[in-house]
Design a protein around this motif. Structure first.
Motif, PDB file in Angstrom:
ATOM      1  N   THR A   1       0.832  -1.201   0.000  1.00 33.24           N
ATOM      2  CA  THR A   1       0.000   0.000   0.000  1.00 33.24           C
ATOM      3  C   THR A   1       0.869   1.253   0.000  1.00 33.24           C
ATOM      4  O   THR A   1       0.600   2.206  -0.725  1.00 33.24           O
ATOM      5  CB  THR A   1      -0.919  -0.003   1.229  1.00 33.24           C
TER       6      THR A   1
ATOM      7  N   PHE B   1       4.018   1.610  -1.063  1.00 30.68           N
ATOM      8  CA  PHE B   1       4.789   1.818  -2.292  1.00 30.68           C
ATOM      9  C   PHE B   1       3.900   2.195  -3.477  1.00 30.68           C
ATOM     10  O   PHE B   1       4.369   2.761  -4.445  1.00 30.68           O
ATOM     11  CB  PHE B   1       5.610   0.571  -2.637  1.00 30.68           C
ATOM     12  N   LEU B   2       2.633   1.861  -3.393  1.00 33.44           N
ATOM     13  CA  LEU B   2       1.771   2.102  -4.554  1.00 33.44           C
ATOM     14  C   LEU B   2       0.935   3.377  -4.434  1.00 33.44           C
ATOM     15  O   LEU B   2       0.371   3.843  -5.415  1.00 33.44           O
ATOM     16  CB  LEU B   2       0.856   0.886  -4.761  1.00 33.44           C
ATOM     17  N   TYR B   3       0.877   3.976  -3.208  1.00 31.02           N
ATOM     18  CA  TYR B   3      -0.044   5.097  -3.085  1.00 31.02           C
ATOM     19  C   TYR B   3       0.263   6.263  -4.020  1.00 31.02           C
ATOM     20  O   TYR B   3      -0.664   6.917  -4.508  1.00 31.02           O
ATOM     21  CB  TYR B   3      -0.182   5.563  -1.617  1.00 31.02           C
TER      22      TYR B   3
ATOM     23  N   GLY C   1       5.975   2.110  -7.953  1.00 32.37           N
ATOM     24  CA  GLY C   1       4.969   1.256  -7.331  1.00 32.37           C
ATOM     25  C   GLY C   1       4.165   0.498  -8.374  1.00 32.37           C
ATOM     26  O   GLY C   1       3.761  -0.644  -8.166  1.00 32.37           O
TER      27      GLY C   1
END
Lengths: 275, 372
Positions: B114, B116-118, B249
């Motif tokens: 979560t 790394f991808l936000y 991400g």
């Protein structure tokens, strides 16, 4: 299960991961503390210091400035998402369950529209909207998002419907169901996850879009991205307002991402990993 | 032979509006932009009811490449190419690295993913606004070292005027032939590694072109009458960093999905055979998910070629150092009302993107055909 001793490689794994977490979160931290500072407290050498006094006013000030843009973006996102997922669903139904000679070719030609740099259609789009009297307002922008959203929405729904067994469709046909009644009675009730994935994907894309926002709308219809760019672009503004504005502009999508992360990732992967 | 049922016709009719819309708004519009790029549409009367447009052939393209006053565009183009290359290396490298870490099943994997991808869910305008502040010359990232007692950095991430890896645009033709020769030789060596019988053809072609350019390169016509240096503007590093932050991400999620698809049995078998974790990824996992790397290259190069919002938010639309053809197109078209020239820039961007996308779509179409 036997008790494991902690291996050094495991420790290294967590250390590296936590360092990376810090790197990824630092921009968010700086944004938040800058938004919470009083303008007089913001200074470059001390930009990382925690604010002495929390100044929540930045948010209400930024909101007051961006309110028309936020309203525009909500209208735009809801309308364009609703229309494009409806079209995407029916297209995906045809591309997956009613294949005909050449339908794969048409589908590939449709997908092409997803990968073009939009600059290449910007001038005729601008001219066409002007000729249709749709330039400057939200309806024109909605039209653009619906049309150029067709490839991705059709793709996600097609891949989703491919997983629905053809036998379901065949038995419905034997029961005398036709094209539309198969859709409404068999396909649509199974489509909820597909609709969730597609609407999350489309709404974040539309909310975040900027190029059409700035070239196809007049000031009164500017979406949030354009409003934020103008708020941050002015030289005289102190940094707490752009930062608070960034948080306001990010909140709806961050909320969707955190609550529906699983579906967000499925949309993300749909555009690149083919089913 | 089957008769065409009523339902089949209905299916076709349902698709018709979308086909028409995409036919006009994608294919028709690209054709229209191409036509516009061959005219002289622009200037004072450009936005009138019936603007004057005269056919001028490829004048706009020629002017962009060799025109005396178009050096700004040429730097933008060079920027875009460096930007694409560094973004590809950075986002794929970082994303792959994080994916490998997460593939080793740490606790709280979901939390890490979560985080790394936000950035991926944010608008480029938000990212740009935040990173402009983060990379301010005497604040943000540059003062971080002072918190551990070190001297602050003084690199100007977005406003450096330095340019490295320069080449002279005058010699663009021999430069281009050199690039072609190197690419051919690299492909040849790669085929040689795979023991393909076509390797020799590529190698010979590459070496012949290389030798010819080396011997007779000076006889190629000069693109310009005088020297014009272009290179990698260091001011774009800030933009590259922000894009990597936002998109690593994404590549992580792609690779993670790929790794998860590899069976645990395969990994266990490799480990039993004595493969180290490194060798498992190097020789088994990464080659297996090559299609994902190809997808990532396609998506990222597409993003870097149309990049507009992020640069707009980070350095403003008309910063020469960090210019990009996509911004140049916007300024040329909508600020200077030079529609024909803007169309030519857009067509060049489209052409560059098509180099990646068309082979990709054709191969995915063929794969589908084979499976059907």
């Amino acid at each position: 299960m036997k008790k494991k001793t902690v291996k050094p490689s495991r420790v290294a794994l967590y250390v590296v991961l936590l360092l990376l977490v810090v790197v990824y979160l630092l921009p968010a931290y700086l944004t938040l503390i800058t938004a919470l500072k009083d303008p007089s407290e913001i200074s470059l050498p001390h930009s990382w210091d925690f604010p002495a006094v929390l100044n929540w006013k930045s948010f209400s000030e930024a909101f007051a400035l961006l309110k028309p843009n936020i309203i525009n973006s909500f209208i735009l996102t809801i309308c364009a998402t609703a229309i494009s997922i409806a079209l995407g669903s029916i297209n995906g139904y045809v591309f997956s369950k009613w294949k005909f000679k050449g339908s794969e070719l048409i589908f590939t030609l449709l997908l092409f529209g997803m990968f073009i740099p939009y600059q290449v259609i910007l001038i005729p789009l601008f001219q066409t909207l002007r000729a249709m009297n749709l330039y400057g307002g939200l309806p024109g922008l909605i039209l653009a998002h619906v049309v150029y959203g067709l490839p991705i929405t059709s793709l996600i729904f097609r891949n989703f419907y491919m997983q629905i067994p053809d036998s379901l469709v065949e038995s419905a046909t034997l029961d005398g169901a036709g094209f539309f009644s198969i859709y409404t009675q068999v396909i649509f009730p199974l489509s909820i996850p597909g609709f969730v994935v597609t609407s999350i994907w489309q709404s974040t894309q539309i909310w975040n879009e900027f190029l059409w926002g700035i070239t196809l709308t007049r000031h009164s219809a500017n979406p949030i991205t354009v409003g934020l760019a103008q708020l941050a672009g002015g030289q005289a503004v102190s940094w707490n307002l752009p930062m608070a504005g960034s948080i306001l502009a990010a909140l709806p999508v961050l909320f969707i991402y955190i609550v529906m992360g699983r579906y967000f990732i499925r949309g993300l992967l749909a555009g690149s990993v083919k089913g | 032979m089957r008769t065409v049922s009523k339902d089949r016709i209905l299916a076709g009719v349902t698709l018709l509006p979308s086909i028409l819309l995409v036919g006009i708004f994608v294919y028709g519009f690209i054709g229209n932009t191409f036509w516009t790029s061959l005219t002289d549409w622009g200037g004072v009367g450009a936005l009138s009811e019936n603007p004057e447009k005269n056919y001028v052939g490829f004048y706009n393209y020629k002017d962009l490449f060799v025109g005396f006053l178009s050096s700004g565009f040429r730097q933008d183009l060079v920027n875009a190419i460096f930007y694409s290359v560094f973004l590809l290396i950075g986002a794929i490298g970082v994303g792959l690295f994080i994916a490998i870490l997460l593939d080793n099943k740490p606790k709280a994997e979901g939390f890490f993913r979560t985080v790394f991808l936000y950035p991926m869910s944010l608008s480029f305008i938000v990212t740009g606004t935040i990173w402009r502040w983060l990379l301010a010359p005497s604040g943000g990232v540059n003062v971080l070292p002072t918190y551990v007692g070190a001297e602050p950095f003084n690199f100007r991430w977005l406003s450096s005027t330095q340019s490295i890896l320069q080449f002279d645009w005058q010699n663009i033709l021999s430069f281009a032939f050199n690039v072609i020769s190197i690419v051919l030789i690299v492909i040849g060596l790669w085929l040689l590694g795979k023991r393909s019988k076509h390797a020799a053809k590529w190698l010979v072609a590459g070496i012949v072109i290389g030798i010819l350019v080396y011997l007779f390169g000076d006889m190629l016509p000069k693109a310009l009458i005088m020297e014009e240096k272009h290179g990698f503007n260091l001011a774009t590093t800030g933009i590259i960093l922000a894009t990597i932050w936002q998109y690593s991400g994404y590549t992580m999620a792609l690779y993670l999905a790929g790794f998860t698809g590899i069976s645990q049995d395969l990994r266990d078998a490799a480990m039993l055979d004595g493969a180290s974790t490194f060798n498992y990824y190097r020789h088994i996992a990464i080659p297996l998910i090559q299609p994902i790397t190809i997808s990532a290259i396609i998506i990222l190069s597409h993003i870097s070629l149309k990049m507009f919002d992020l640069i707009f938010a980070m350095t403003g639309p008309d910063n020469g150092q960090t210019g990009h053809p996509a911004l140049n197109m916007y300024l040329t078209t909508f600020r200077a009302n030079d529609f024909a020239r803007g169309a030519a820039i857009a067509m060049l961007l489209f052409f560059l993107a098509a180099l990646f996308i068309i082979p990709y779509l054709i191969s995915s179409y063929r794969n589908k055909d084979e499976r059907a």
